[in-house]
Design an enzyme around this catalytic site. Structure first.
Site, PDB file in Angstrom:
ATOM      1  N   HIS A 313      -0.943  -8.931  -7.008  1.00 21.54           N
ATOM      2  CA  HIS A 313      -0.149  -8.057  -6.150  1.00 21.54           C
ATOM      3  C   HIS A 313       0.994  -7.500  -6.982  1.00 21.54           C
ATOM      4  CE1 HIS A 313       2.465  -6.672  -2.966  1.00 21.54           C
ATOM      5  NE2 HIS A 313       1.491  -6.855  -2.103  1.00 21.54           N
ATOM      6  N   ARG A 333       6.880  -0.462   0.007  1.00 21.53           N
ATOM      7  CA  ARG A 333       6.405   0.747  -0.679  1.00 21.53           C
ATOM      8  C   ARG A 333       5.768   1.718   0.304  1.00 21.53           C
ATOM      9  NH1 ARG A 333       2.412  -1.169  -4.257  1.00 21.53           N
ATOM     10  NH2 ARG A 333       2.775  -3.259  -3.461  1.00 21.53           N
TER      11      ARG A 333
END
Ligand code: FAD
Ligand code: SF4
Ligand code: SF4
Ligand code: FES
Lengths: 526, 239
Positions: A313, A333
């Site tokens: 990740h 994000r």
């Protein structure tokens, strides 16, 4: 330097970055980037598996050793069962609970055995959400194509079609159990955009989606009075002479005794591998994510798929030390958070697929544009305060209470300052090969959730795992229960273990580590 | 990792490296030296203890690591999640064993009047004596006492919002002088809120029908017939 000094550049460049749009990489650029920087392409970390169904195929050394490992069960174990059931579910995360509930709903006698407490799992930590194509601009086909693209076209089409088509109905199942997904003002389910997706389709429960789903499923397992064994780790499966699965041997972790369970069908839902710390990476995974299911299924002769690819990740915490490896949710994000290097520059479209974003972070750090910690880590900034600037004060606090809380414990205010991030070992892309009903290559052995493979190809898209759990938890539970109705309980033997041991000897493997591992060895020996 | 190449300037000062320090902690009555700043659970590992009951997600979400602790010279016993709390000098702590709370069982779909049924399932809930011990015990800073009252008064919506952060660590339970398990009361109320008192999401139901009626079948046929090259092309065009 003081951390606030280093963070200044992020504050200073914020305004100029806001107007900037970074294009996504072209397919060719993606390929080059990944081949050069993604940990999946670090050849020295890999070796061929020596024997068994995947003999000759490459996987990471940590996993290869476990797959070839020694069973903890002696050949002459007394196999008189302590429990005899229709369906044995191994693992009490999202996939295991869904499978148990659906098998139970079919009238099967179900036993759920799990290594820790019910629900202590990776599922409980999922923050980003679950992907379901429900809007008018979106469709199951879009979802299919996005996932395929994210998975580098290596996904099993049949599994994938089933997953995207059943998404809406499992969302309804969860709602009917009382899961509180976020809503729009008109009462419809609110959707967010996830990395690698062309349309917003993430359903969320604040940033506690996994916790909320897990709380509800756990409660439901208890309400249905499904037989439950906590702190009972499966250490071996059982087979009849024809090689079909007939039960499992558990280890009661309180008194260390082995407990034999006879079952007509077995569903493996033991989750992922983060705690193997592949290539020395920190991990976002729970304490029991040690790939136990892979090792046990492999000894039974099940075929594994794509166990050479793992998901790192992009934004694991790289500072402070107490949070190393912990996830900084992709949601940040999705809502516009920038990744920023030491020069104050963005360097990737933040919503590109995870493998691309992770590779680009590693590139920045390797090429000297990262930020270093004194404990020898590197990372790049994730501009969290930007969300408050873009969407108004209080946004971070309101949308990411779990994140804010996690950092606040160590005196860091992510609403005011950016956080340092570096890829963390997150997810096992591959796993045991299954068909659309969760059947593995071994008769009467089903696999669901992160332990299974094929669906996600070489890179899983955000939010597709929770969906996977619910869809294939349901399918495996339902099918395993139906199958159990039509077959008698098979004989309990350790024939496959004997075969496996002979195979190991024939390939010169001896004195290997005991597997499954169950837990990482963190307690300091001295 | 070619760490050497990273600009020498860009190094975050870290207290634990600049001034590494061992601190004294007391674990279940025994004194140990551990590095300052590590988490409580790491301190347990550091002192050689295997932790099985007491470790779960290691990320602050599952509540497996509920712990009582006290800091130097402070008589106040506090609670924390061991995976998400740093040790400090003079701290003493013990993990909390499982507590035999009673969970009511119910068939959600069969409930007729969930706000009233609360009193049959958890008859102790309205007996809250307002001592506030549950709120003080909660490591997630939830106003637990308030939540119990809201549940009793039928404001399930507020309960569901207040307890979204609840990790079910159970720390609010043993302290309750009225034998209420506030987290379980809240879980019931939250689920009931979801099942009975939220709007039906039209769009979702519409999509389910579309799929059942084969709305996408032709498109599926077209897509699934494609070879890898054609599919790659279609995917490349996605934005
Ligand atoms: C921090 C984090 C955030 C994530 N966020 C998202 C997200 O937002 N959206 C999304 O879709 N996905 C997300 N994922 C991925 C997703 O949560 C996991 O892939 C998924 O929950 C796995 O579910 P599972 O049921 O297969 O395994 P788990 O939930 O891990 O459950 C496995 C269970 O099996 C038990 N077990 C293990 N070995 C044994 C054994 N030998 N015997 C008995 N029991 C055993 C474990 O203790 C555990 O209870 C995230 C993952 C992590 C770690
Ligand atoms: S409400 Fe109770 S169970 Fe929930 S987090 Fe707070 S103390 Fe733990
Ligand atoms: S501890 Fe029990 S009695 Fe005290 S406020 Fe909380 S619920 Fe009420
Ligand atoms: S181990 Fe899950 S909250 Fe601490």
């Amino acid at each position: 330097m003081d951390i606030h000094e280093l963070q200044k550049i992020v504050h200073k460049t914020r305004d100029s970055r806001r107007t900037q749009t970074l294009p996504k990489y072209s397919p060719a650029e993606r390929d080059t980037l990944i081949k050069k920087y993604h940990p999946d392409h670090r050849e020295s970390a890999y070796r061929p598996i020596k024997f068994g169904a995947n003999a000759g195929e490459l996987t990471v050394r940590e996993l290869a050793a476990l797959l070839e490992g020694e069973s903890p069960v002696p050949d002459d174990l007394d196999l008189t069962p302590a429990h005899t059931v229709d369906v044995l579910v191994i693992g009490g995360g999202g996939a295991g609970c869904a499978a148990a509930l659906h098998a139970y709903a079919q009238g099967a006698k179900v036993l759920l055995a799990t290594k820790l407490r019910l629900g202590d799992s990776n599922t409980v930590m999922a923050q980003g959400g679950i992907q379901v194509a429900i809007t008018n601009e979106d469709s199951p086909i879009q979802h299919f194509l996005d996932t395929l693209k994210g998975g580098h076209m290596k996904n099993d089409h049949e599994l994938l079609k089933v997953m995207v088509e059943e998404g809406p109905s499992v969302a309804k199942w969860l709602l009917d159990l009382g899961v509180l997904f976020d809503r729009d003002s008109d009462g419809n389910l609110h959707v967010k955009k996830g990395g690698g997706s062309s349309k917003p389709r993430l359903l969320t429960c604040s940033d506690y989606t996994g916790l909320e789903i897990m709380r509800v499923l756990k409660d439901e397992v208890l309400n249905q009075k499904i037989q439950l064994l906590e702190f009972s780790a499966a250490v071996e499966l059982l087979s009849d002479r024809g090689g079909a699965c007939t039960g499992a041997v558990l280890r009661d972790l309180d008194n260390k005794r082995l407990v034999v369970v006879a079952a007509k069908t077995v569903i493996l839902a033991t989750g992922g591998i983060g705690r193997l710390h592949i290539q020395g990476f920190p991990t976002s995974n729970h304490y029991g994510a040690t790939g136990d299911g892979l090792a046990m299924a492999y000894r039974m002769g099940a075929k594994l798929l794509q166990v050479d690819t793992f998901q790192y990740h992009p934004t694991g915490a790289a500072y402070p030390e107490q949070l190393i490896g912990a996830l900084v949710t992709e949601g940040i994000r999705s809502e516009g958070g920038h990744l920023v290097n030491a020069r104050g520059e963005r360097f990737v479209n933040e919503l590109d697929t995870r493998d691309v974003v992770s590779s680009s972070i590693i590139r920045e750090c390797e090429e000297g544009r990262g930020i270093r910690t004194m404990t020898g880590r590197t990372g790049v900034w994730l501009d969290t305060p930007l969300l408050d600037v873009e969407q108004g004060p209080g946004t971070v606090e309101k949308h990411f209470p779990a994140m804010v809380r996690q950092y606040k414990r160590y005196g860091i205010d992510i609403t005011k300052d950016p956080v340092l991030t570096y890829p963390t070992l997150h997810y096992q892309n591959g796993g045991v090969q299954i068909d659309v009903n969760g059947k593995s290559g071994v008769r009467n052995l089903f696999v669901a959730g992160e332990t299974s493979g094929g669906l996600h190809g070489r890179n899983r898209l955000m939010g597709n795992s929770l969906l996977d759990l619910m869809v294939f938890g349901r399918r495996s539970g339902t099918t395993a229960a139906a199958q159990a109705k039509s077959i008698p309980q098979g004989e309990l033997t350790l024939e496959h273990v004997k075969r496996f041991r002979a195979d190991a000897r024939a390939h010169g493997v001896s004195g290997g580590i005991t597997s499954p591992m169950l837990f990482p060895a963190y307690a300091k020996k001295e | 990792m070619a760490i050497e190449s990273v600009d020498k300037q860009n190094v975050i000062d870290q207290e634990e490296v600049l001034r590494p320090r061992m601190v004294s902690v007391e674990i279940a009555g025994k004194t140990y030296q551990v590095p300052e700043g590590i988490t409580v659970i790491k301190a347990l590992w550091y002192t050689g203890q295997e932790v099985i009951r007491g470790a779960g997600c290691l990320g602050g979400f599952c509540g497996a690591c509920a712990t009582y602790y006290r800091t130097k010279d402070d008589p106040k016993v506090r609670t924390c999640l061991a995976c998400s709390t740093a040790v400090e000098d003079g701290m003493s702590f013990t993990m909390v064993p499982p507590f035999p709370a009673r969970k009511a069982t119910y068939q959600m779909a069969d409930l007729k009047d969930p706000k009233q049924d609360l009193f049959t399932l958890y008859p102790e809930a309205p007996l809250c004596r307002n001592c506030n011990a549950c709120t003080e015990a909660c490591p997630q800073s939830i106003d637990v006492r308030e939540g119990v009252w809201r549940a009793v008064f039928g404001d399930f919506k507020a309960v569901s919002e207040m307890f979204m952060d609840c990790v079910m660590c159970g720390l609010c339970v043993p302290v309750c002088i009225a034998d209420i398990a506030p987290n379980l009361v809240a879980l019931y109320a939250s689920r009931a809120q979801g099942v009975f008192f939220t709007e039906k999401p039209e769009r979702l139901h519409h999509r389910i029908e579309e799929i059942e009626h084969g709305r996408y079948d032709t498109e599926w046929k077209r897509i699934l017939k494609m070879n890898e090259q054609e599919l790659t092309k279609v995917c490349a065009e996605l934005k």
